[in-house]
Scaffold this active site. Structure first.
Site, mmCIF file in Angstrom:
data_model
loop_
_atom_site.group_PDB
_atom_site.id
_atom_site.type_symbol
_atom_site.label_atom_id
_atom_site.label_comp_id
_atom_site.label_asym_id
_atom_site.label_seq_id
_atom_site.Cartn_x
_atom_site.Cartn_y
_atom_site.Cartn_z
ATOM 1 N N ASP A 58 2.621 21.037 -3.072
ATOM 2 C CA ASP A 58 3.811 20.193 -3.165
ATOM 3 C C ASP A 58 3.991 19.783 -4.617
ATOM 4 O O ASP A 58 3.014 19.611 -5.362
ATOM 5 C CB ASP A 58 3.678 18.946 -2.293
ATOM 6 C CG ASP A 58 3.546 19.286 -0.815
ATOM 7 O OD1 ASP A 58 3.978 20.389 -0.427
ATOM 8 O OD2 ASP A 58 3.011 18.458 -0.057
ATOM 9 N N ASP A 84 -1.377 24.812 0.678
ATOM 10 C CA ASP A 84 0.013 24.439 0.417
ATOM 11 C C ASP A 84 0.081 23.635 -0.872
ATOM 12 O O ASP A 84 -0.826 22.851 -1.177
ATOM 13 C CB ASP A 84 0.589 23.607 1.572
ATOM 14 C CG ASP A 84 0.568 24.361 2.894
ATOM 15 O OD1 ASP A 84 1.218 25.413 2.972
ATOM 16 O OD2 ASP A 84 -0.115 23.894 3.823
ATOM 17 N N ASP A 111 0.317 7.258 0.919
ATOM 18 C CA ASP A 111 -0.565 6.601 1.874
ATOM 19 C C ASP A 111 -1.980 6.358 1.357
ATOM 20 O O ASP A 111 -2.409 5.221 1.203
ATOM 21 C CB ASP A 111 -0.583 7.372 3.202
ATOM 22 C CG ASP A 111 -0.672 8.877 3.004
ATOM 23 O OD1 ASP A 111 -1.126 9.321 1.931
ATOM 24 O OD2 ASP A 111 -0.310 9.615 3.943
#
Length: 541
Positions: A84, A82, A182
């Site tokens: 982003d 994936d 994070d």
């Protein structure tokens, strides 16, 4: 003199020049632009559609980078599944640049840019740089996303009483966006056109040292979003094979802060559970949960997975899921969850059949019990629950290999999932492997071959020795007597003298129909088969 000596010893100086050089460390880190010579990313591993999104945004005058886990994977030589993208364009500005783009989310508003159609479609997730705000300055609500929905509608930055962020839609510069991510290895920004990685928190160094480290105070960051606890487990599972380990300060609060997950919406926990199990590292994720002391208490259905992970059927299903993900094949949550709960469904089904209940009603009741006990109203909702039920209720129908029943089952939309489930049952010895092999051959055969297979199955059924039927002599008893109150199912297997009572003859004629059209009745035990959903397609009914 002594003071100057001590100051010099510890690097202190009262000169104006030295004071100017001492710069207070920024809470947002220090930007480093790392070139391809140092980071070594192979740009050919970048998806063309992600490249197109970045190029389109930059051509429109915005900053745009591939961000997050994709950059981490590229750094260690993996092809990301994936991609982003992060940009300084607002969601509305992003949406206006693409033909098929949709703004989604409330807590974090992002844009999904869609390429392709059907199963071949790909989603590039585009987020806007967010400001790093102090949670103590955010608006506070007393409830959660559901109970405070109307109150949250007009808020951009809000937290609940425990400090968990409920809204975070204040835009800011890239350095603040990096600080609110994070882990350091997920906070890097890659421009595939210039091949420069922008790094604020030494993510490249941590990637090279194979360290998973939280940005900022780990306890505070877990409190802001307790789902980070699950994300930490997932990253550790994915990267453990490459030798990555947690930094001590990052892992220390995990177990004691697990209770914060109780305030996270069940739907979000369900989605995170699926990510643990369907990203190609399910067995490693379960091992990490056990190692970190998080094997129970995160989500009820996940507790079942961890508890039963070593059972042959579920372990084989998890291995098969990991394999398919590794081969870039699609995986369906309904199939995996059907495997997770099959032990409960099968146990309830067998118990009911032993009590004399008919095949399909017994299975349906067992499924209802499993849903009520282990799933509830979150993961059993809508299409997911329907697909799980179809996979389970197909299983007895695979036993029917004569007449039109095989053709009817083959036409079912969920046939492949049902067959894969049957194959797993055969591989673990629950059913005869011959049945799975027959259906594998039937599903790929030509029409004439299928007809021959059905005829062969019919002949085999006719030649199969039949157990002698035992007719039970019905006892005329006074109302209220023990015999009168005893259900018929309790006497069905009791041997007795053969008589000519009318009810017994009528039952025998109904169960042994004439052979019409050269087709035999469906396999299975008497009236149980007639309860199957496919009985409308079976001959002689």
């Amino acid at each position: 003199m002594i003071k100057k000596f001590i100051d010099k010893l510890f690097g202190k100086s009262d000169s104006a020049e030295a004071g100017a050089k001492r710069v207070k460390k920024s809470p947002f880190g220090q930007r480093q632009d790392v070139t391809v010579k140092e980071h070594g990313i192979d740009v050919s591993l970048v998806d063309d559609r992600a490249m197109d999104v970045v190029r389109t945004l930059k051509d429109a005058g915005y900053e745009a980078y591939i961000v997050g886990g994709a950059v981490r994977d590229l750094l260690v030589g993996l092809r990301p599944k994936d991609f982003d993208v992060a940009t300084d364009a607002t969601p509305e500005q992003v949406k206006s640049l693409f033909r098929r783009a949709f703004i989604i989310g409330r807590r974090f508003r992002i844009v999904h840019v869609i390429y392709g159609r059907g199963r071949e479609h790909e989603v590039i997730e585009v987020s806007t740089f967010r400001a790093h705000l102090d949670s103590s300055l955010a608006e506070q609500v007393g409830g959660n996303e559901r109970t405070s929905k109307s109150e949250l509608a007009g808020m951009k930055h809000a937290v609940d009483a425990s400090g968990r962020v409920l809204r975070d839609n204040v835009w800011g510069p890239i350095e603040q966006d990096a600080a609110r991510r994070d882990f350091t290895i997920n906070a890097m920004y890659y421009d595939p056109e210039t091949q420069v990685v922008v790094d604020y928190h030494n993510g490249i160094k941590d990637a090279k040292k194979k360290i998973i480290r939280m940005i900022g105070n780990p306890a505070v960051r877990y409190r802001e979003d307790p789902v980070r606890i699950i994300r930490a487990v997932r990253f550790a599972a994915k990267l453990s094979a490459l030798g990555f380990k947690f930094e001590d300060k990052t892992v220390a609060p995990l177990r004691e802060m697990k209770g914060l997950l109780a305030d996270v919406p069940q739907s979000r926990l369900f989605d995170e559970m699926l990510k643990l199990l369907q990203t190609g590292h399910s067995l490693a994720s379960i091992a990490q949960l056990k190692f970190l002391g998080l094997g129970t208490g995160i989500y009820p259905l996940l507790d079942v997975v961890v508890e039963n992970a070593d059972e042959p059927f579920l372990k084989l299903a998890l291995q098969d899921t990991d394999r398919r993900v590794g081969e870039s094949k699609p995986v369906a949550p309904s199939f995996l969850l059907s495997c997770v709960l099959w032990a409960d469904v099968r146990e309830g089904w067998e118990r009911r059949k032993k009590r004399g209940e008919h095949l399909m009603p017994a299975l349906q009741d067992a499924i209802d019990d499993a849903f009520n006990a282990k799933i509830g109203d979150v993961s059993g909702r809508g299409k997911l629950g329907t697909d799980m039920r179809e996979i389970w209720t197909m299983q007895p129908r695979f036993e029917k290999r004569v007449g039109s029943a095989p053709y009817s089952l083959l036409d079912q939309p969920r046939f492949r999932a049902g067959f894969d489930f049957l194959r797993l049952r055969a591989q673990t010895g629950e059913i005869d492997m011959e049945l799975a092999e027959w259906w594998e051959k039937f599903s790929t055969a030509y029409d004439d071959e299928r007809h021959a297979m059905i005829e062969e199955a019919r002949q085999a059924q006719q030649n199969k020795p039949q157990a002698p039927r035992v007719r039970v002599k019905r006892v005329d008893a006074e109302p209220g007597s023990a015999h009168a109150e005893r259900p018929a199912s309790d006497t069905a297997d009791t041997p007795g003298e053969q008589g000519d009572a009318a009810p017994a003859k009528k039952r025998r004629r109904r169960r042994k129909p004439a052979n019409r059209g050269g087709a035999a009745g469906s396999e299975g035990a008497g009236g149980e088969a007639s309860s199957s959903p496919s009985s409308d397609n079976a001959p002689n009914t």
